[in-house]
Scaffold this motif. Structure first.
Motif, PDB file in Angstrom:
ATOM      1  N   ALA A 194       0.831  -1.202   0.000  1.00 23.60           N
ATOM      2  CA  ALA A 194       0.000   0.000   0.000  1.00 23.60           C
ATOM      3  C   ALA A 194       0.869   1.257   0.000  1.00 23.60           C
ATOM      4  O   ALA A 194       0.610   2.211  -0.748  1.00 23.60           O
ATOM      5  N   TYR A 195       1.903   1.269   0.822  1.00 27.16           N
ATOM      6  CA  TYR A 195       2.778   2.434   0.880  1.00 27.16           C
ATOM      7  C   TYR A 195       3.428   2.687  -0.471  1.00 27.16           C
ATOM      8  O   TYR A 195       3.540   3.836  -0.931  1.00 27.16           O
ATOM      9  N   LEU A 196       3.854   1.614  -1.123  1.00 28.14           N
ATOM     10  CA  LEU A 196       4.508   1.765  -2.421  1.00 28.14           C
ATOM     11  C   LEU A 196       3.566   2.390  -3.442  1.00 28.14           C
ATOM     12  O   LEU A 196       3.961   3.287  -4.201  1.00 28.14           O
ATOM     13  N   TRP A 197       2.311   1.962  -3.448  1.00 29.46           N
ATOM     14  CA  TRP A 197       1.342   2.541  -4.386  1.00 29.46           C
ATOM     15  C   TRP A 197       1.075   4.004  -4.058  1.00 29.46           C
ATOM     16  O   TRP A 197       0.959   4.845  -4.960  1.00 29.46           O
ATOM     17  N   PHE A 198       0.974   4.337  -2.782  1.00 30.97           N
ATOM     18  CA  PHE A 198       0.766   5.746  -2.410  1.00 30.97           C
ATOM     19  C   PHE A 198       1.942   6.613  -2.868  1.00 30.97           C
ATOM     20  O   PHE A 198       1.741   7.731  -3.355  1.00 30.97           O
ATOM     21  N   ALA A 249     -15.682   6.664  -2.212  1.00 30.78           N
ATOM     22  CA  ALA A 249     -15.219   5.501  -2.966  1.00 30.78           C
ATOM     23  C   ALA A 249     -15.113   4.263  -2.083  1.00 30.78           C
ATOM     24  O   ALA A 249     -15.518   3.167  -2.489  1.00 30.78           O
ATOM     25  N   VAL A 250     -14.571   4.429  -0.862  1.00 29.83           N
ATOM     26  CA  VAL A 250     -14.460   3.260   0.011  1.00 29.83           C
ATOM     27  C   VAL A 250     -15.841   2.769   0.416  1.00 29.83           C
ATOM     28  O   VAL A 250     -16.079   1.559   0.540  1.00 29.83           O
ATOM     29  N   SER A 251     -16.793   3.682   0.580  1.00 28.15           N
ATOM     30  CA  SER A 251     -18.159   3.275   0.923  1.00 28.15           C
ATOM     31  C   SER A 251     -18.782   2.476  -0.209  1.00 28.15           C
ATOM     32  O   SER A 251     -19.363   1.397   0.009  1.00 28.15           O
ATOM     33  N   LEU A 252     -18.663   2.978  -1.437  1.00 28.79           N
ATOM     34  CA  LEU A 252     -19.256   2.283  -2.584  1.00 28.79           C
ATOM     35  C   LEU A 252     -18.575   0.953  -2.843  1.00 28.79           C
ATOM     36  O   LEU A 252     -19.226  -0.039  -3.201  1.00 28.79           O
ATOM     37  N   LEU A 253     -17.273   0.903  -2.638  1.00 28.68           N
ATOM     38  CA  LEU A 253     -16.535  -0.336  -2.866  1.00 28.68           C
ATOM     39  C   LEU A 253     -16.898  -1.395  -1.845  1.00 28.68           C
ATOM     40  O   LEU A 253     -17.164  -2.560  -2.185  1.00 28.68           O
ATOM     41  N   GLN A 254     -16.962  -1.008  -0.577  1.00 32.04           N
ATOM     42  CA  GLN A 254     -17.234  -1.982   0.472  1.00 32.04           C
ATOM     43  C   GLN A 254     -18.702  -2.399   0.518  1.00 32.04           C
ATOM     44  O   GLN A 254     -19.022  -3.504   0.963  1.00 32.04           O
ATOM     45  N   LEU A 263      -6.352  -6.257  -8.105  1.00 32.33           N
ATOM     46  CA  LEU A 263      -6.944  -4.926  -8.217  1.00 32.33           C
ATOM     47  C   LEU A 263      -7.800  -4.618  -7.001  1.00 32.33           C
ATOM     48  O   LEU A 263      -7.792  -3.490  -6.482  1.00 32.33           O
ATOM     49  N   GLY A 264      -8.539  -5.616  -6.523  1.00 29.82           N
ATOM     50  CA  GLY A 264      -9.364  -5.410  -5.338  1.00 29.82           C
ATOM     51  C   GLY A 264      -8.536  -5.067  -4.119  1.00 29.82           C
ATOM     52  O   GLY A 264      -8.899  -4.172  -3.340  1.00 29.82           O
ATOM     53  N   ARG A 265      -7.412  -5.754  -3.946  1.00 27.00           N
ATOM     54  CA  ARG A 265      -6.548  -5.464  -2.797  1.00 27.00           C
ATOM     55  C   ARG A 265      -5.981  -4.048  -2.887  1.00 27.00           C
ATOM     56  O   ARG A 265      -5.957  -3.310  -1.899  1.00 27.00           O
ATOM     57  N   ILE A 266      -5.510  -3.679  -4.068  1.00 24.82           N
ATOM     58  CA  ILE A 266      -4.886  -2.366  -4.238  1.00 24.82           C
ATOM     59  C   ILE A 266      -5.897  -1.250  -4.021  1.00 24.82           C
ATOM     60  O   ILE A 266      -5.636  -0.272  -3.304  1.00 24.82           O
ATOM     61  N   LEU A 267      -7.077  -1.381  -4.635  1.00 19.96           N
ATOM     62  CA  LEU A 267      -8.101  -0.346  -4.485  1.00 19.96           C
ATOM     63  C   LEU A 267      -8.603  -0.265  -3.047  1.00 19.96           C
ATOM     64  O   LEU A 267      -8.914   0.825  -2.558  1.00 19.96           O
ATOM     65  N   THR A 268      -8.689  -1.389  -2.377  1.00 20.14           N
ATOM     66  CA  THR A 268      -9.109  -1.371  -0.971  1.00 20.14           C
ATOM     67  C   THR A 268      -8.128  -0.564  -0.135  1.00 20.14           C
ATOM     68  O   THR A 268      -8.522   0.301   0.659  1.00 20.14           O
TER      69      THR A 268
END
Length: 364
Positions: free
Chosen positions: A137-141, A166-171, A183-188
């Motif tokens: 996660a840190y690397l993507w940020f 976005a987190v509300s709609l995703l979860q 993709l799900g892990r990264i977006l989460t």
């Protein structure tokens, strides 16, 4: 992880928060108490601190130089960790589960070099691998910050609101990542902790400091209520632990971090006057990556030491070996050993003179 403490001009409050976050992480993994996650949401705090320091660096240097430095400071210690862990897993009999797909399996080992997704591992080593999602996660940020920061400077409030939406709609299942688990892990990760990362930008820009106490509470308290309510009404096997409840984690961490960054102590001079505490805070910041990467192995090693202690009657009869407290006590000296053996790699990654034990210039 974030940058180690610099020698001049560092915000001691941020250093203190990072040290507390690391202590909370080790304590949580030792005991598994769910109430520790809302008491101090360490991961949201760490992402916010990282966002603040990265925004500061991007004001001083070009984006490619900043991103390269951050990746080096993360990936060099991570590579040393991988060089220890991966051979151990192979020695335990790990290998491609399906010979017909061995090529793809071997290719995924590159994630132990640059973890853009979770590195592969044997189930035997699940405890060692469990904290590595933070590295991903840190690397993507870090990679996305040069693109996001200019947008944040123009539209700070809409961008934070969009992240929480976005987190509300995703979860809640309104947004679907399809069949891609990666993709799900990264977006989460990006949506759950994105608001905290953006709060780091706002902290560096002085926007949080300019908020009135009333406005701060008007933003933070509803987020805390929403996150707390969702955690209590969507409990998992870990009860209201925020880790397995991403929506609760996002809102609770946002509210908590906003309050921490706005209502900071006015005088941290007494921290410097209490030398042992100040020294511990300094060491934790200089060896933050090492502590995070190796703390699970220290916990495992503590269990092995306890198993040996049971074979010594004098120790077995005089020490509380059955309690997690004893494992916790043993973990810290084992972490000190890890810092002595591997911590100097952080100095190399930061292009500083390696030190067996970090010492600031003022401490000699």
């Amino acid at each position: 992880m974030t940058d180690p403490a610099t020698r001049v001009g560092r915000d001691r409050y941020l250093d203190l928060l990072r040290a507390l976050a690391l202590v909370r992480i080790v304590t949580y993994h030792a005991f598994g108490w769910p109430w520790l996650t809302p008491l101090f949401p360490s991961l949201g705090v760490m992402f916010a601190l990282a966002g603040s320091l990265l925004a500061a660096s991007l004001e001083r240097r070009a984006a490619p130089a900043v991103v390269g430095a951050r990746m080096r400071r993360l990936l060099v210690p991570f590579g040393v960790f991988a060089a220890f862990v991966v051979p151990a897993i192979f020695l335990h009999g790990w290998g491609p589960p399906d010979p017909s797909q061995a090529g793809g399996w071997w290719a995924r080992l590159l994630l132990w070099v640059v973890p853009l997704d979770d590195p592969p591992f044997d189930q035997w080593a699940w405890q060692v691998n469990e904290p590595l999602w933070y590295v991903r996660a840190y690397l993507w940020f870090v990679l996305l910050t040069p693109l996001v920061l200019p947008v944040f400077r123009r539209l700070p409030v809409p961008l934070i609101a969009a992240t929480l939406l976005a987190v509300s709609l995703l979860q809640l299942g309104v947004l679907d990542t399809g069949d891609s688990a990666a993709l799900g892990r990264i977006l989460t990760d990006l949506t759950v902790f994105g608001a905290c990362w953006l709060l780091g930008f706002a902290h560096h820009n002085g926007q949080i400091a300019r908020l009135s106490p009333r406005t701060t509470c008007a933003l933070a308290v509803p987020a805390l209520v929403a996150g707390g309510w969702y955690a209590l009404t969507h409990q998992t096997q870990q009860a209201y632990d925020l880790g397995p409840i991403p929506l609760a984690q996002a809102y609770w961490s946002f509210g908590f971090v906003l309050l921490l960054l706005r209502f900071r102590p006015r005088d941290l001079g007494r921290l410097r006057r209490v030398w042992p505490v100040d020294k511990v805070v300094y060491v934790f910041n200089e060896r933050a990556v090492t502590i995070y990467l190796w703390h699970e192995l220290a916990l495992i090693a503590a269990v092995l030491v306890i198993d040996w202690m049971w074979s010594v009657p004098s120790l077995a009869n005089s020490l509380p070996l059955r309690t997690n407290w004893w494992k916790y006590v043993l973990t810290w000296p084992l972490l000190v050993v890890a810092m002595l053996v591997f911590g100097w790699v952080e100095d190399l990654a930061a292009r500083r003179k390696p030190q067996l034990w970090p010492r600031s210039r003022t401490q000699g």
